[in-house]
Each structure stands twice: as C-alpha cells, then as structure tokens.
Design a protein around this motif. Structure first.
Motif, mmCIF file in Angstrom:
data_model
loop_
_atom_site.group_PDB
_atom_site.id
_atom_site.type_symbol
_atom_site.label_atom_id
_atom_site.label_comp_id
_atom_site.label_asym_id
_atom_site.label_seq_id
_atom_site.Cartn_x
_atom_site.Cartn_y
_atom_site.Cartn_z
ATOM 1 N N LYS B 46 18.800 40.017 -26.814
ATOM 2 C CA LYS B 46 17.816 38.813 -26.728
ATOM 3 C C LYS B 46 17.921 38.510 -28.349
ATOM 4 O O LYS B 46 17.957 39.275 -29.281
ATOM 5 C CB LYS B 46 16.492 39.340 -26.359
ATOM 6 C CG LYS B 46 16.321 39.676 -25.086
ATOM 7 C CD LYS B 46 14.858 39.889 -24.552
ATOM 8 C CE LYS B 46 14.866 40.561 -23.263
ATOM 9 N NZ LYS B 46 14.736 42.071 -23.230
ATOM 10 N N PRO B 47 17.629 37.142 -28.613
ATOM 11 C CA PRO B 47 17.444 36.605 -29.883
ATOM 12 C C PRO B 47 16.230 37.340 -30.612
ATOM 13 O O PRO B 47 16.491 37.480 -31.754
ATOM 14 C CB PRO B 47 16.868 34.965 -29.728
ATOM 15 C CG PRO B 47 17.445 34.750 -28.316
ATOM 16 C CD PRO B 47 17.411 36.011 -27.474
ATOM 17 N N GLU B 48 15.113 37.679 -29.839
ATOM 18 C CA GLU B 48 14.053 38.315 -30.881
ATOM 19 C C GLU B 48 14.663 39.727 -31.429
ATOM 20 O O GLU B 48 14.206 40.230 -32.348
ATOM 21 C CB GLU B 48 12.911 38.310 -29.961
ATOM 22 C CG GLU B 48 12.780 38.796 -28.740
ATOM 23 C CD GLU B 48 13.003 37.874 -27.459
ATOM 24 O OE1 GLU B 48 13.700 36.780 -27.560
ATOM 25 O OE2 GLU B 48 12.436 38.090 -26.292
ATOM 26 N N ASP B 49 15.430 40.281 -30.287
ATOM 27 C CA ASP B 49 15.944 41.537 -30.809
ATOM 28 C C ASP B 49 16.702 41.640 -31.914
ATOM 29 O O ASP B 49 16.794 42.504 -32.968
ATOM 30 C CB ASP B 49 16.695 42.197 -29.725
ATOM 31 C CG ASP B 49 15.754 42.597 -28.720
ATOM 32 O OD1 ASP B 49 14.803 42.930 -28.933
ATOM 33 O OD2 ASP B 49 16.468 42.988 -27.635
ATOM 34 N N ILE B 50 17.611 40.388 -31.981
ATOM 35 C CA ILE B 50 18.428 40.336 -33.293
ATOM 36 C C ILE B 50 17.749 39.952 -34.614
ATOM 37 O O ILE B 50 18.012 40.596 -35.379
ATOM 38 C CB ILE B 50 19.483 39.118 -32.986
ATOM 39 C CG1 ILE B 50 20.440 39.264 -31.790
ATOM 40 C CG2 ILE B 50 20.198 38.533 -34.343
ATOM 41 C CD1 ILE B 50 21.708 38.401 -31.848
ATOM 42 N N ALA B 51 16.530 39.084 -34.339
ATOM 43 C CA ALA B 51 15.809 38.917 -35.377
ATOM 44 C C ALA B 51 14.959 40.150 -35.873
ATOM 45 O O ALA B 51 14.895 40.241 -37.092
ATOM 46 C CB ALA B 51 14.831 38.042 -34.819
ATOM 47 N N ARG B 52 14.542 41.205 -35.029
ATOM 48 C CA ARG B 52 14.069 42.262 -35.442
ATOM 49 C C ARG B 52 14.949 43.252 -36.067
ATOM 50 O O ARG B 52 14.679 43.842 -37.309
ATOM 51 C CB ARG B 52 13.557 43.204 -34.025
ATOM 52 C CG ARG B 52 12.636 44.194 -34.428
ATOM 53 C CD ARG B 52 12.198 44.719 -32.927
ATOM 54 N NE ARG B 52 12.921 44.912 -31.907
ATOM 55 C CZ ARG B 52 13.946 45.825 -31.929
ATOM 56 N NH1 ARG B 52 14.115 46.627 -32.867
ATOM 57 N NH2 ARG B 52 14.958 45.859 -30.907
ATOM 58 N N ILE B 53 16.200 43.057 -35.652
ATOM 59 C CA ILE B 53 17.080 43.741 -36.580
ATOM 60 C C ILE B 53 17.690 43.405 -37.890
ATOM 61 O O ILE B 53 17.596 44.237 -38.752
ATOM 62 C CB ILE B 53 18.494 44.099 -35.615
ATOM 63 C CG1 ILE B 53 18.411 44.890 -34.367
ATOM 64 C CG2 ILE B 53 19.892 44.395 -36.437
ATOM 65 C CD1 ILE B 53 19.567 44.806 -33.318
ATOM 66 N N ARG B 54 17.775 41.958 -37.870
ATOM 67 C CA ARG B 54 17.802 41.314 -39.198
ATOM 68 C C ARG B 54 16.631 41.827 -40.162
ATOM 69 O O ARG B 54 16.844 41.953 -41.123
ATOM 70 C CB ARG B 54 17.749 39.867 -38.995
ATOM 71 C CG ARG B 54 19.180 39.381 -38.547
ATOM 72 C CD ARG B 54 19.488 37.997 -38.377
ATOM 73 N NE ARG B 54 19.438 37.409 -39.554
ATOM 74 C CZ ARG B 54 20.641 36.967 -40.084
ATOM 75 N NH1 ARG B 54 21.850 37.437 -39.336
ATOM 76 N NH2 ARG B 54 20.920 36.299 -41.160
ATOM 77 N N ALA B 55 15.492 41.746 -39.673
ATOM 78 C CA ALA B 55 14.272 41.838 -40.625
ATOM 79 C C ALA B 55 14.255 43.628 -40.918
ATOM 80 O O ALA B 55 14.204 43.867 -41.918
ATOM 81 C CB ALA B 55 12.945 41.852 -39.809
ATOM 82 N N SER B 56 14.846 44.446 -40.041
ATOM 83 C CA SER B 56 14.766 45.928 -40.497
ATOM 84 C C SER B 56 15.737 46.028 -41.415
ATOM 85 O O SER B 56 15.853 46.984 -42.290
ATOM 86 C CB SER B 56 15.272 46.874 -39.245
ATOM 87 O OG SER B 56 16.635 46.500 -38.804
ATOM 88 N N MET B 57 17.008 45.065 -41.759
ATOM 89 C CA MET B 57 17.896 45.134 -42.581
ATOM 90 C C MET B 57 17.537 44.499 -43.694
ATOM 91 O O MET B 57 18.370 44.339 -44.965
ATOM 92 C CB MET B 57 19.333 44.692 -41.929
ATOM 93 C CG MET B 57 19.894 45.404 -40.796
ATOM 94 S SD MET B 57 21.148 44.760 -39.909
ATOM 95 C CE MET B 57 22.516 44.953 -40.987
#
Lengths: 316, 320
Positions: B46-57
């Motif tokens: 999901k796009p929000e998952d990608i966003a979450r991963i991006r934020a974590s990185m």
C-alpha cells in the motif's frame, strides 16, 4: 616526384623560391603522416584486423543466415556445451566454435557480440571526445571558477576506482545496451579534457589569439577556429588509444552483470555464464576473451601507429 | 615540507567531499529512489506502507538535509545499517572486508614492483636485446588482456587442469584454524592476476625513464670514477628514474582497486570489491555508498602517500 620538382627549379638561373618551396612541400602533412603510418607494419595489420572485425559486426545478420545458419538467440537445449565443430547430424550445419549452456551457437553470438561491443566502444569514444573537448576548452579558455569546477571533477574521477562508480551508475539507471556508452563516457572524458585544457592554456596567450580578439572575433570562433585545430592530432591519438580501455571496461562491466544484459550477446556477458561451466566447456571461456584480446591489441597497434605518424616528436 | 604536507592534505578534503556528493546524488536521484524496488517485490504493497518505510529510513526529509545527516554520520564513522542484512552496521561489514582487500592489493602491488622494476631496468640496460624485445612483446600483449579473462584462464589452467592452486576463496573452509601458508596458497592466483597489468605497463615506464637517466652526465661521471656497473645502475641511475615513477604509482592506484573488484569477484575473495559487487547486485544502497566512499578514500590516501614520497625522494621539488 619530389626530387624531380626540386632539380627542375634549381636548374633555373634565378630560382623561384615559392615554386621551390611548393615543390618541396608537395607531400602534405597528411600525406607524410600516412606514409609514416603505412611503414608501421604492426599498425597496418592492426587496422586490417579491426576492419575485418568491423565488417563481421556490420554483416552479422546476413552472415548468420548465410554462413553459420544460426540465430544469436536460437536455443537448442539438447545440444548445449558442445565442442568445436559439433553438428547434431552430419547434414545439419556445424557449430564451428561450439555451443553455450543453452545450445546457442557461439560463433553467431560472437558476431552479434562484436556489433554490441564495437558499437558501444565507438559511441563512447565519440561522446568522450565531445564532452572532453568542450569541458577542456572551457576550463582552459575561461579559467577562473569554470576551470576550478571542471578541474575538481577531473581530479575526483582520476582518484576514484572507476569500476566501483560504474557498477553503481549502471545499477541505478539500468541503461539499455547503447546507454552504456553514456555511462562509460561520463567517467572517461577526463583524459581528453586534460589534454585540451593544457593545449588551451598554452595557446590562449599567444599573440595571434590576441590579434583575433582585437579584430572582434567571438569566443566560440576563437575557441573552435583558432585554438582547437592545434589540438586535433593529440586528440585523435588519445581517442584511438582510449578505445582499447573502453572495450576492456565495457566487457568487464558486462562480465560482472552490470553492462549489456542477456539475452543481448556481448563479449563480456558471454563469459559470465561460461565461468559456471568451466569444467564442462572450457572453450567457451577461451573464445570470447580471445576476441576481446585481439581487438584491444589491434586498437593499440593502430593507436601507436597513429601517434608516431601524426606526431613524430612523441615517438618512444 | 610540513607546509607542503598540510596543503596537500587540505587539497584532498574537497575531493573526498565531492565524491560523497556524487555518490549520494546518484543514489537519491535514481529513478524511483532507494525504495523504488519495493513495489516490484510486493505488488500489493500500500502507498501508506511505502510512506512509512520511507519515513523510517529518513527519506521524508529534504535531500540537502539528508546529505548533511549522511555526512555527519560519516564523519563519526557511522555509515548506517545494511538493508539486506538487517541491523548489521555498514562500517562493521567494511571493517571486516578491508584487511582482505589490503592483503590482496598489497601483495599484487609488491609483486608488480618486484617484477616490473628489475625487468624495466634490465630492458633499459640491455636495450634491443632478446630480453628487451621479449619484455616489449609481453607488455604490449599484457595491457590488452582483459583481467577477468586472465583470471578465468588462470583458474582453468592452474586450478582445474593442473590442480596446483585452489579455484577461489581465502582459506580452506574445512580447516579449523586459518594458517598463513594456506592463505598464501589461496592468494597466489588472484594476486598474479591483479599484478599482471601493472607489471605490463610499469616495466615500460621504468625502461623509458631509465634510458633517459643513464644518458645523463652524472651517470657518466660515476662510471668515469670507476664504479662497478651494478652500483652505477642500481644506486645512481635507478634512484632518479624511480622519482617520476612514484607519481605513476599514485595514479595507478584507482585502477588497481578497480582491478581488485574484478579479481575478488572471480576468485570469491571476500574483500571490498566482492562486497561492492554483491551489495550492488542486491541494491543494498547504504552498503554501496559506504563501500564506494571507502574505496575512494583509500585511493585518495594512496595518492597522498605517493605525493609525500615524491617530496622525500626528490629534494629539488619546491613546495610553494
């Protein structure tokens, strides 16, 4: 022919200096260079070999259908890793250089690989010349901040292990096979740039450049018309000698899997799979490497011949 | 001298930072960025998952901000953690590999020097002799041989057919302890492969610079004094002809490290080169950045060392 012309002018009572000069100069600089080049047997042989390889690359398609009777991506799983000259049945065309792990004809792939490897090399050198000339000319001519930035870039590229940078660029942008030329050129323009920059630094302070500026010549005109022609010979030599290095780098990249991607054959990626079948089909390792070696050797012979012919002072 | 050293050191610093900028931008301006492949591995992400991963990185911050964070970490020896081997520090991975690469390139460098210098000297002293012509032939062919092909042929001949040396690796895995002799045995083929091109090109260079030096007056003086030819050549002439060679040595270091990448990959030598190769294959971005930057820092330091050696070898050099 020359001696005849000279004796004719000398026999006249009052020799016409200009005619005598014209007669003496009759073989032009290019003709002289050509004569020197022709005398260098290794250079001539190298050029001949390159022409043959180029012809093989250009005619790969007709050669494949008429001579080898195989297509580069024609798979024959039951006839894989076969030795030189193997044929399924006596009536069927033989695989002169054997087959690879998928039963593809090695000779046919070598021909198409030549297309890829040679095209990339030539395109890279053309790009290298363009980028190198422009940046070197700008750095040498304008000096100051422009020179500082370009020289800094050159210094960086000279002090970095380029293969590390190349696999990174290639992995990030995943270029198609012709795009590899851009990738390779982006790191290999420094040699030409330094050469051109040096030439510009020494020539831009000469009187005739000052004169050209006084009569109102524009910067591009001075750069391309008055200074750059002085650097032509060393540029041609540098570019030719670079072809070998470019072929070695491209094939190494393709070998590592960051260059030309299968199924497009390249002399480098043909060796990638061959390494796994080292025990079964050692000849598959030998053949593509031999082609790379002979090509680079020929280019170097030709480049050395060109260097000696165009600039005899540089002769080692 | 001190002033020269300091100036030379200061010159290297911007080069180093320019490399970090280039490597950083390459990875950040890549199509899709560092998380571009996530959707490839999992189409249902999901796009929000990608966003979450991006934020974590830390990818939700601006590019300049991220660069500053990266460089700040770098200056503290913190290169982040691997994406593939979760939680393992990049600096630890490099520290584990670095000595192995230094061993391989160091051995190759030494081997190349020990062969290229005497060969070049002999070629110059006995110009146009059989030895000189053989060396010329060897050098011309040597610089045209693709190193990966040479490595494969070495494996084919000396490891597969003759069985004298192992196919790859650094030591025999079956052994309980790592022995020096065993490592040396594994080192032979890759070191020769890596040294080969340097031998081929350096001996020509030494020959040319020797030929220039032995024609000089002071060499004739040394001979006129009645010194033994061996002393004239090795003590008087060689020293001076080595001076320009040191510059070449510094300039060929990047090529040597590049060569190590190929050699290590072929011979499964678990050094920095092979680490770069696997990291790039797996798109382990923090690891790639760390390895490329470390390899570059290594060559910059090598260049610096060559320049300093140059200053010591040639007292005529002025440092202003």
């Amino acid at each position: 022919m020359t001696t005849q012309g000279t004796t004719a002018t000398i026999s006249q009572p009052l020799p016409d200096i200009f005619a005598a000069q014209a007669a003496l100069k009759s073989p032009g600089l290019l003709a002289l260079a050509w004569r020197r080049f022709w005398r260098d047997k290794l250079a001539v042989v190298g050029t001949a070999v390159l022409l043959l390889l180029g012809l093989m690359a250009l005619l790969a398609t007709p050669l494949a259908s008429e001579v080898t009777h195989f297509q580069p991506e024609q798979i024959e799983l039951l006839g894989n890793l076969k030795p030189l000259g193997w044929a399924r049945t006596p009536e069927r065309p033989a695989h002169w250089l054997g087959t690879d792990e998928l039963g593809r004809d090695v000779l046919t792939r070598i021909m198409f690989g030549a297309q890829v490897s040679l095209f990339i090399a030539v395109l890279t050198v053309a790009l290298t010349l363009t980028i190198g000339t422009l940046s070197g000319a700008m750095a040498g001519y304008f000096g100051g901040v422009v020179d500082m930035i370009i020289s800094a870039l050159i210094n960086v590229l000279l002090s970095v292990p380029l293969l590390f940078l190349l696999i990174l660029i290639s992995a990030v942008f995943r270029p198609p096979w012709w795009g590899l030329a851009i990738v390779l050129a982006s790191v290999s323009w420094t040699g030409v740039a330094r050469l051109v920059r040096g030439e510009f630094l020494t020539i831009k302070v000469r009187d005739y450049i000052e004169a050209a500026r006084v009569i109102g010549s524009s910067n591009p005109r001075i750069i391309f018309r008055h200074i750059l022609p002085n650097a032509t010979s060393p540029m041609i030599v540098a570019a030719t000698l670079q072809i070998g290095g470019v072929i070695l780098t491209e094939t190494a990249l393709s070998f590592l899997g960051f260059g030309v991607q299968p199924p497009t054959p390249s002399w480098g990626n043909m060796l990638t799979n061959a390494q796994q079948y080292l025990f079964l089909a050692p000849v598959n390792i030998f053949v593509p490497g031999l082609f790379i070696f002979v090509t680079v050797l020929s280019v170097n012979f030709m480049g050395n011949g060109l260097r000696d012919a165009l600039d005899p002072r540089l002769k080692q | 001298m001190t002033k020269y050293l300091i100036r030379r050191l200061i010159q290297s610093v911007p080069i180093f930072f320019l490399i970090t900028i280039i490597v950083f931008s390459l990875i950040n301006f890549a199509p899709g960025g560092p998380t571009g492949d996530l959707a490839l591995f999992d189409p249902n992400i999901k796009p929000e998952d990608i966003a979450r991963i991006r934020a974590s990185m830390g990818l939700d911050k601006s590019v300049p901000e991220r660069y500053l964070i990266f460089v700040g970490g770098l200056l503290h020896g913190d290169l982040g953690t691997s994406l593939i081997q979760r939680g393992v520090k990049v600096s630890d991975m490099i520290a584990e590999r670095l000595p192995k690469t230094l061993l391989l390139t160091g051995t190759a460098l030494l081997m190349a020097l020990l062969i290229a210098v005497p060969l070049g000297v002999l070629s110059a002293v006995k110009q146009y002799s059989l030895l000189d012509n053989l060396a010329t032939f060897f050098s011309t062919a040597g610089v045209a041989i693709p190193s990966f092909w040479l490595g494969l042929m070495m494996i084919l001949l000396f490891a597969v057919n003759l069985g004298w040396f192992p196919v790859g690796g650094i030591y025999e895995v079956r052994n309980q302890t790592i022995e020096a002799g065993d490592v040396l045995w594994h080192l032979t083929l890759p070191a020769i492969t890596l040294a080969f091109i340097s031998i081929a090109s350096w001996n020509r260079y030494i020959r040319a610079s020797m030929l220039e030096v032995i024609r000089q007056d002071y060499v004739r003086t040394a001979r006129a004094k009645g010194l033994a030819e061996r002393l004239v050549i090795f003590r008087h002439a060689l020293r001076n002809s080595l001076i320009p060679f040191v510059t070449l040595l510094g300039l060929s270091l990047p090529g040597l490290v590049s060569g190590a990448l190929v050699t290590e990959t072929i011979f499964s030598w678990a050094g920095m080169g092979r680490l770069a190769f696997t990291a790039t294959t797996q798109r382990d971005y923090p690891l790639i950045m760390g390895v490329v930057i470390m390899a570059s820092a290594l060559t910059i330091l090598g260049n610096l060392a060559a320049d300093i050696a140059y200053g010591f070898l040639d007292p005529r050099i002025r440092y202003d």
